[in-house]
Scaffold this motif. Structure first.
Motif, PDB file in Angstrom:
ATOM      1  N   ALA A 289       0.857  -1.195   0.000  1.00  0.00           N
ATOM      2  CA  ALA A 289       0.000   0.000   0.000  1.00  0.00           C
ATOM      3  C   ALA A 289       0.883   1.231   0.000  1.00  0.00           C
ATOM      4  O   ALA A 289       1.851   1.303   0.767  1.00  0.00           O
ATOM      5  N   ASP A 290       0.566   2.203  -0.861  1.00  0.00           N
ATOM      6  CA  ASP A 290       1.403   3.402  -0.864  1.00  0.00           C
ATOM      7  C   ASP A 290       0.665   4.604  -0.278  1.00  0.00           C
ATOM      8  O   ASP A 290       1.128   5.725  -0.355  1.00  0.00           O
ATOM      9  N   ARG A 291      -0.526   4.364   0.290  1.00  0.00           N
ATOM     10  CA  ARG A 291      -1.255   5.447   0.944  1.00  0.00           C
ATOM     11  C   ARG A 291      -1.378   5.134   2.434  1.00  0.00           C
ATOM     12  O   ARG A 291      -1.115   4.013   2.868  1.00  0.00           O
ATOM     13  N   TYR A 292      -1.820   6.105   3.192  1.00  0.00           N
ATOM     14  CA  TYR A 292      -2.065   5.916   4.627  1.00  0.00           C
ATOM     15  C   TYR A 292      -3.054   6.987   5.069  1.00  0.00           C
ATOM     16  O   TYR A 292      -3.264   7.979   4.341  1.00  0.00           O
ATOM     17  N   SER A 293      -3.672   6.775   6.219  1.00  0.00           N
ATOM     18  CA  SER A 293      -4.495   7.861   6.766  1.00  0.00           C
ATOM     19  C   SER A 293      -4.424   7.852   8.280  1.00  0.00           C
ATOM     20  O   SER A 293      -4.144   6.814   8.900  1.00  0.00           O
TER      21      SER A 293
ATOM     22  N   SER B 231      -4.779  12.234   5.010  1.00  0.00           N
ATOM     23  CA  SER B 231      -4.748  11.045   4.172  1.00  0.00           C
ATOM     24  C   SER B 231      -3.801  11.369   3.038  1.00  0.00           C
ATOM     25  O   SER B 231      -3.921  12.432   2.428  1.00  0.00           O
ATOM     26  N   GLY B 232      -2.836  10.538   2.812  1.00  0.00           N
ATOM     27  CA  GLY B 232      -1.862  10.935   1.799  1.00  0.00           C
ATOM     28  C   GLY B 232      -1.129   9.775   1.176  1.00  0.00           C
ATOM     29  O   GLY B 232      -1.286   8.612   1.561  1.00  0.00           O
ATOM     30  N   GLN B 233      -0.318  10.164   0.222  1.00  0.00           N
ATOM     31  CA  GLN B 233       0.516   9.229  -0.526  1.00  0.00           C
ATOM     32  C   GLN B 233       1.865   9.168   0.182  1.00  0.00           C
ATOM     33  O   GLN B 233       2.436  10.223   0.484  1.00  0.00           O
ATOM     34  N   ALA B 234       2.364   7.986   0.460  1.00  0.00           N
ATOM     35  CA  ALA B 234       3.697   7.888   1.064  1.00  0.00           C
ATOM     36  C   ALA B 234       4.729   7.816  -0.061  1.00  0.00           C
ATOM     37  O   ALA B 234       4.441   7.292  -1.140  1.00  0.00           O
TER      38      ALA B 234
ATOM     39  N   PHE C 195      -5.223   0.483   2.589  1.00  0.00           N
ATOM     40  CA  PHE C 195      -3.949   1.033   3.081  1.00  0.00           C
ATOM     41  C   PHE C 195      -4.051   1.156   4.597  1.00  0.00           C
ATOM     42  O   PHE C 195      -5.167   1.119   5.156  1.00  0.00           O
TER      43      PHE C 195
ATOM     44  N   GLU D 226      -4.586   2.423   8.169  1.00  0.00           N
ATOM     45  CA  GLU D 226      -5.345   3.529   8.755  1.00  0.00           C
ATOM     46  C   GLU D 226      -5.110   3.522  10.262  1.00  0.00           C
ATOM     47  O   GLU D 226      -5.227   2.475  10.896  1.00  0.00           O
TER      48      GLU D 226
ATOM     49  N   LYS E 270       2.320  16.613   7.141  1.00  0.00           N
ATOM     50  CA  LYS E 270       1.805  15.472   6.369  1.00  0.00           C
ATOM     51  C   LYS E 270       2.880  14.535   5.776  1.00  0.00           C
ATOM     52  O   LYS E 270       3.075  13.437   6.271  1.00  0.00           O
TER      53      LYS E 270
END
Ligand SMILES: Cc1cc2nc3c(=O)[nH]c(=O)nc-3n(C[C@H](O)[C@H](O)[C@H](O)COP(=O)(O)OP(=O)(O)OC[C@H]3O[C@@H](n4cnc5c(N)ncnc54)[C@H](O)[C@@H]3O)c2cc1C
Length: 385
Positions: free
Chosen positions: A77-81, A91-94, A194, A196, A358
């Protein structure tokens, strides 16, 4: 009857297996004891950060591709929140993806690498104590294992730690309780793609939802001394997900070191690595990287003691002080800052903090930035054994 080795490693989780692998590769004789028979279950979200992947690459030459081919990486997963209750704060893109592994497969893989390198694995072998001056490890069957050095990597309830005359600081004071469940995707009211994180359900801790291929992993972690009924808080978290019927899903719990890392994880001929020494990052509870990295440092120190007659305590403390302790000290400060912020101010102050940092927060978790003032972080080079 006693079995004699250069190094006796107790515990074959990531810390012990990595230590055993490095020592065996360097040509030392290594015994690796574990009370379990592998593959064995280990309660864990299985999230690997960039610095964990770096360690796997540096030590074993493993890449995300090779680990995926081997069936170890289960989800990427390349996102997280980060949310407060049901309100998403950020909530963003890593910059780098999170890799999620199945711990049963991951731990077996690392143990097999150690055995392939020449370490001798003793399964179903419960260590009952250690005499650090002589390197004797006693076991439940009465057999003893003798090592010139002993590495205690036997997890949070380490019997090796309990055998050593070291200052235990406030071990219980900073121990967390955790609960985790795996909800089959078909039964989960909401899909998770992703990681959370959630604040607000528990005062001194957090909840999480992590994805894997088959399940959504829901969990809670909180300082035991601050939280009276963590199960009830977890049930509130599940209710917020619309999950009310889960009587057939097991609630599993396990203690987690949460700010109680030992500054002196060495005594005579014994060194402690991973959870056994409380080496878990005190804000997000990341332990896999610190288990592997301290397993590596413990192996290097044991090797230096045996081959170069170095002082094992000094050899071990040097990299810990340089690379590991500063991260724990500063993440612990950040943890209390964020917890007080939430307790005495509103969630808006937390929102302002995480919103304004962020991208940097994800870099901090991955380890390209330090918890110390979010400076760029350099990790040490490792000569592949
Ligand atoms: C609910 C939960 C979720 C988590 N999620 C994450 C995550 O997503 N990412 C992350 O980085 N970290 C996570 N962690 C932390 C991570 O699981 C640990 O930090 C990590 O497993 C530590 O590795 P270790 O090798 O030190 O110990 P362990 O993995 O606990 O291994 C210790 C080994 O020692 C053996 N042992 C114990 N006692 C004895 C004995 N007396 N004799 C012989 N053998 C013994 C055990 O059988 C075990 O195999 C989580 C922890 C919990 C509880």
């Amino acid at each position: 009857m006693s079995h004699t080795y250069d190094v006796v490693v107790v515990g074959c989780g990531p810390a012990g297996s990595l230590a055993g692998y490095v020592l065996a590769k360097k040509g030392l004789s290594v015994a690796m004891l574990d009370k379990a028979v592998f593959p064995r279950k280990k309660l864990c979200g299985g999230l690997l950060t960039w610095k964990s992947m770096l360690t796997l690459e540096q030590v074993y030459g493993e890449t995300p591709e090779s680990l995926t081919r081997a069936g170890i990486i289960d989800f990427v997963a390349d996102r997280y929140s980060i949310a407060h209750l049901d309100k998403v704060l950020v909530s963003g893109q890593a910059a780098y993806p999170f890799h999620l592994v199945d711990r049963e497969a991951f731990d077996l893989h690392l143990l097999q690498k150690a055995v392939a390198a020449g370490a001798v694995h003793y399964a179903d072998t419960i260590a009952t104590g250690c005499i650090p001056e002589t390197g004797v490890v006693t076991t439940a069957t009465g057999k003893a294992y003798l090592g010139r050095m002993v590495i205690g990597a036997d997890g949070v309830n380490s019997v090796i730690r309990q055998s050593l005359s070291i200052h235990k600081q406030s071990w219980r004071n900073n121990l967390a309780s955790t609960i985790e469940i795996a909800v089959p995707r078909s039964r989960c009211p909401r899909q998770v793609d992703f990681p959370e994180l959630y604040t607000g359900f528990i005062k001194a801790g957090y909840c999480w939802a992590f994805p894997n291929k088959e399940n959504v992993i829901l969990g809670i972690c909180g300082l035991t001394r601050k939280e009276r009924n963590i199960k009830a808080l977890f049930q509130e978290f599940l209710a917020s997900w619309g999950l009310t019927e889960y009587s057939d899903i097991s609630f599993l719990g396990h203690p987690l070191p949460y700010g109680n890392f030992l500054r002196e994880p060495a005594y005579e001929n014994a060194l402690l690595a991973g959870d056994a020494a409380g080496f878990v990052e005190p804000l997000f509870g990341e332990g896999l990287f610190y288990a592997m990295r301290t397993g590596l440092y413990a192996a290097q120190a044991a090797h230096a003691a045996i081959v170069d007659n170095a002082d094992p305590r000094r050899a071990y403390l040097e990299p810990l002080k340089k690379y590991i302790f500063p991260e724990f000290v500063w993440s612990n400060r950040l943890r209390w800052f964020l917890m007080y912020t939430l307790t005495y101010f509103s969630r808006f102050s937390l929102q302002v903090f995480v919103g304004s940092h962020k991208g940097l927060l994800a870099e901090m978790v991955h380890g390209t930035r330090s918890y110390r003032h979010l400076r760029k972080k350099e990790w040490d080079q490792v000569v592949r054994p």
